[in-house]
Design an enzyme around this catalytic site. Structure first.
Site, PDB file in Angstrom:
ATOM      1  N   CYS A  28      11.722  51.429   5.894  1.00  0.00           N
ATOM      2  CA  CYS A  28      12.750  50.573   5.356  1.00  0.00           C
ATOM      3  C   CYS A  28      12.374  50.116   3.852  1.00  0.00           C
ATOM      4  O   CYS A  28      11.409  49.927   4.402  1.00  0.00           O
ATOM      5  CB  CYS A  28      12.952  49.411   6.336  1.00  0.00           C
ATOM      6  N   CYS A  30      12.832  43.539  11.338  1.00  0.00           N
ATOM      7  CA  CYS A  30      13.288  45.002  11.164  1.00  0.00           C
ATOM      8  C   CYS A  30      12.323  46.381  11.768  1.00  0.00           C
ATOM      9  O   CYS A  30      11.389  46.463  11.151  1.00  0.00           O
ATOM     10  CB  CYS A  30      13.783  45.728  10.214  1.00  0.00           C
ATOM     11  N   CYS A  37      18.955  45.431  10.131  1.00  0.00           N
ATOM     12  CA  CYS A  37      18.798  45.127   9.298  1.00  0.00           C
ATOM     13  C   CYS A  37      19.718  45.286   7.902  1.00  0.00           C
ATOM     14  O   CYS A  37      20.192  46.702   7.855  1.00  0.00           O
ATOM     15  CB  CYS A  37      17.552  46.374   9.152  1.00  0.00           C
ATOM     16  N   LYS A  83       2.305   4.645   1.216  1.00  0.00           N
ATOM     17  CA  LYS A  83       2.425   5.250   3.055  1.00  0.00           C
ATOM     18  C   LYS A  83       2.263   6.447   3.142  1.00  0.00           C
ATOM     19  O   LYS A  83       3.169   7.313   2.675  1.00  0.00           O
ATOM     20  CB  LYS A  83       3.673   4.502   3.694  1.00  0.00           C
ATOM     21  N   CYS A 128      18.198  48.704   5.829  1.00  0.00           N
ATOM     22  CA  CYS A 128      18.535  49.899   5.997  1.00  0.00           C
ATOM     23  C   CYS A 128      19.280  50.722   7.557  1.00  0.00           C
ATOM     24  O   CYS A 128      19.133  51.669   7.874  1.00  0.00           O
ATOM     25  CB  CYS A 128      16.571  50.215   6.216  1.00  0.00           C
ATOM     26  N   LYS A 146      10.778   3.005   3.251  1.00  0.00           N
ATOM     27  CA  LYS A 146      10.712   4.730   2.562  1.00  0.00           C
ATOM     28  C   LYS A 146      11.668   5.118   2.095  1.00  0.00           C
ATOM     29  O   LYS A 146      12.422   4.775   1.756  1.00  0.00           O
ATOM     30  CB  LYS A 146      11.026   5.323   4.067  1.00  0.00           C
ATOM     31  N   TYR A 197      -6.590   2.880   6.663  1.00  0.00           N
ATOM     32  CA  TYR A 197      -6.548   1.279   5.893  1.00  0.00           C
ATOM     33  C   TYR A 197      -6.423   0.327   6.626  1.00  0.00           C
ATOM     34  O   TYR A 197      -5.800  -0.822   6.325  1.00  0.00           O
ATOM     35  CB  TYR A 197      -4.910   1.793   5.859  1.00  0.00           C
ATOM     36  N   ASP A 227       1.199  10.445   3.670  1.00  0.00           N
ATOM     37  CA  ASP A 227       2.618  11.032   4.562  1.00  0.00           C
ATOM     38  C   ASP A 227       1.564  11.882   5.937  1.00  0.00           C
ATOM     39  O   ASP A 227       1.345  12.928   5.049  1.00  0.00           O
ATOM     40  CB  ASP A 227       3.241  11.664   3.543  1.00  0.00           C
ATOM     41  N   GLU A 252       0.506  -1.309  -0.396  1.00  0.00           N
ATOM     42  CA  GLU A 252       0.296  -0.290   0.176  1.00  0.00           C
ATOM     43  C   GLU A 252       0.566   1.123   0.269  1.00  0.00           C
ATOM     44  O   GLU A 252       2.347   1.104   0.159  1.00  0.00           O
ATOM     45  CB  GLU A 252      -0.673   0.331   1.187  1.00  0.00           C
TER      46      GLU A 252
END
Ligand code: IVH
Length: 667
Positions: A426, A420, A402, A112, A405, A308, A221, A114, A110
């Site tokens: 900015c 910032c 930043c 899997k 700026c 996997k 399942y 996620d 089947e």
């Protein structure tokens, strides 16, 4: 038909249509018909609370009540699966079974899925409990939230067993995931890293009406019941399909290891076409008597294992880290790497999200990154090749000011991002806000693109959103590359935005955490910007879906004098600062309730509806004792007609309705 008969009929009809739409993917009625019948059922349930049913189709919309999740303890723990990563390990698993049973066995392969695991319990065909895996033995009762997932049956069909538990996976399909993350970034909330996190986060939301908006799906399942004898897994899955569950059609019965390997190879490729993520394949012994003989360890069944998929990886040198400044001021570090080929595309960049991610990967200058692209589309740095670290390389230090700026960055306790704080000057924050303002779901000024906005700001013509409305054709023509035609197009687009309704303006203002939906809810509750400005946090929190964080953000926004100045300029420019109430053309239908059914000669149903409403009448979705007139067209539903006759309701034509509107009486 007595009310409770109609209620029963509607419930079973809507359960059936729901199953056809969400499980079988074969709808037979239109969305509009579905909605109308659902409204009729809602009205009837409100009128006859004595017939309440916790598994009515109306319960799928969820509620805003926030309740802590009750813990449930289960007698049969939810086990997890042992993992394998190559064919050798699969062979070991298979040979162990052959050795223990003394013969070859069939294996069901089947996908899997996620997502996040779920257990669904049914008594006499009614969903009574949905719970999360938790630690296996103890999980959270998430029944209210699970009911909003349309593919989960609330009532079973056919010949179902009296006691039944189903185990499966709640998933968020890619389309729903992309939409959700777009909405989150739009309002300055961090996006979910992958659909799995989004699915499990959604299932644990406090407000089930929010869960209903997340478009989750659920695939089952594993069937558990003592009331029915099945000799193998596939038989049980096929029966569960008949009871109304969504069972993946992708399983395959494998008679030997080669069949298993083939399945794995096929799905390693085909998974890219699936609308949701899978992270591997599950192998299960088909025969239940073999499953019973083999039993389980404390954690895993011995008759099943997962394989996997390896996420594809590539290695590449980090050239530098750049720091992007978003419209809310949040700083996102991005690793720029030497271009590499990965899972079919060329990758040059990967987001590092925040300072914590950089620190946990312990990235040094010039490091070689291990980049992965799993089922997820976005490449991710999962590690560093320490052996390749250059001598004397310094660890990456997150900037303290930043990058654009120069203002000192701030970190709000409890939040991962650095900000910032220089909102007013900015540049990327300013252009970010301007771009948000003109975006499609906000003011929809599509003639203004990224480049033009950056130029307008650079030339000093536009600093804040109110400046759009002072823009002159002459200024636009000063910009490189802008000719008369496009200048005109832009000016027209800005003019048209004066008609954009108030709730979209509210979204366009870019108030932190106020996304499209929240803006709409706020506009419904506070129908003018002035009413919203005067609201205190408590009043705001009385609104559906508005919690403390959003309420505070709204209050902070209006407490800032600069924002008020901008709003006043927008008002002066003629923007919509109020929700528009439907204009009342007359009052001849005041106090009267109408139902429309069938098709009409001179008007569409929508036109008739708005005529009724604009003359003071009210629309009901279904015929009930509250109905005064049933406006009947051609081919109207016989059930409605019969019901109206039984309840002695006036049945009138389109022409009668128009007379009623004009004269306040029928003749
Ligand atoms: S069977 C006893 N089948 O994978 C039955 N699990 O560690 C054990 N999963 O969290 C699970 N797809 O939620 C099974 N087709 C599938 C599955 C599946 C996904 C998840 C399951 C569990 C994890 C296994």
């Amino acid at each position: 038909m007595a009310p409770h008969e109609r209620i029963d009929y509607l419930r079973s009809f809507l359960h059936e249509q729901n199953h056809r739409y969400y499980v079988l993917n074969e709808p037979v009625i239109s969305d509009m018909e579905f909605d109308m019948l659902m409204h009729e059922l809602q009205d009837l349930e409100a009128a006859y609370p004595e017939y309440a049913d916790p598994n009515s189709p109306t319960q799928r919309v969820g509620s805003d009540l926030s309740v802590a999740f009750r813990q449930v303890t289960r007698t049969k723990p939810m086990l997890s699966l042992g993992n394998t990563y190559n064919e050798g390990e699969i062979q070991d698993f298979y040979q162990r079974i052959v050795k223990e049973t003394g013969h070859d066995v069939d294996i069901v392969c089947e996908l899997k899925f996620d997502g996040t695991s779920i257990s669904l319990e049914y008594e006499d065909g009614e969903l009574v409990l949905a719970s999360t895996r938790g630690n296996g033995t103890m999980g959270d009762d998430v029944t209210r939230n699970a009911k909003t997932i349309n593919s989960i049956p609330l009532k079973l069909r056919g010949d179902y067993p009296a006691h039944l538990e189903m185990r499966g996976e709640v998933l968020m399909p890619h389309a729903a995931f992309d939409l959700l993350n777009q909405q989150r970034t739009d309002i300055g909330e961090p996006p979910f890293a992958n659909p799995r996190n989004a699915a499990s986060g959604s299932l644990k939301l406090q407000s089930s009406s929010q869960v209903a908006n997340r478009q989750l799906d659920c695939i089952l399942y594993y069937v558990m019941t003592d009331d029915r004898h099945f000799s193998n897994h596939i038989e049980s899955l096929e029966a569960a399909k008949e009871w109304g569950f969504k069972i993946s059609p992708s399983y395959k019965l494998c008679h030997n290891l080669d069949d298993v390997y083939e399945y794995i190879h096929v799905w390693a490729e085909k998974r890219k076409e699936l609308p949701f993520d899978i992270d591997g394949i599950v192998l299960k012994v088909n025969d239940f008597s073999v499953q019973r003989d083999m039993g389980a360890t404390a954690k895993n069944p011995r008759w099943a294992i997962s394989y996997k998929f390896k996420a594809e990886q590539a290695h590449s040198r980090i050239l530098n880290i750049s720091y992007q400044v978003g419209r809310t001021g949040a700083i996102t570090p991005v690793a720029n790497m030497e271009p590499m080929q990965l899972a079919g595309t060329i990758v040059r960049r990967a987001s590092l999200h925040n300072a914590d991610v950089i620190a946990s990967l312990d990235i040094h200058e010039g490091d070689t990154a291990i980049v992965e692209k799993g089922g997820e589309i976005i490449p991710k740095i999962v590690g560093i090749e320490i052996e390749k670290r250059l001598e004397g390389a310094k660890p990456i230090e997150f900037p303290t000011s930043c990058p654009v700026c120069g203002t000192a960055l701030k970190r709000i306790p409890g939040e991962a991002a650095h900000y910032c704080p220089n909102q007013t000057s900015c540049p990327p924050q300013i252009t970010g806000r301007l771009l948000h303002f003109v975006s499609r779901k906000a003011m929809n000024i599509d003639s203004l693109g990224d480049e033009t906005i950056e130029l307008l700001h650079k030339y000093g013509y536009i600093n804040d959103i109110s400046d759009f409305y002072q823009l002159t054709p002459h200024q636009l023509l000063n910009l490189p590359g802008i000719k008369e035609k496009s200048a005109l197009h832009i000016i027209n687009g800005i003019k048209e935005s004066l008609n954009v309704p108030y709730h979209r303006l509210l979204f366009a203002l870019g108030i932190r955490f106020v996304g499209e939906t929240v803006a709409k809810k706020l506009a419904d509750e506070f129908p003018s910007i002035d009413a919203l400005r005067e609201a205190n946090p408590l009043q705001l929190m009385l609104t559906e879906e508005i919690g403390e964080r959003i309420a505070q953000s709204v209050v902070d926004f209006f407490a800032d004098g600069k924002n008020i100045e901008i709003i006043e300029k927008l008002r002066a420019a003629g923007l919509q600062m109020k929700a528009v109430k439907k204009e009342l053309l007359g009052e001849n239908l005041k106090g009267l309730n109408f139902v429309i059914s069938g098709t009409f000669v001179n008007h569409s149903r929508d036109e008739l509806k708005s005529l009724i409403e604009s003359n003071g009448g009210k629309m009901l979705s279904g015929v009930s004792s509250k109905t005064n007139y049933l406006v009947a067209g051609d081919n109207m539903g016989p059930a409605k007609l019969e019901k109206a006759q039984k309840l002695d309701i006036h049945i009138i034509s389109e022409t009668d309705l128009l007379k009623l509107i004009d004269n306040g009486k029928l003749d």
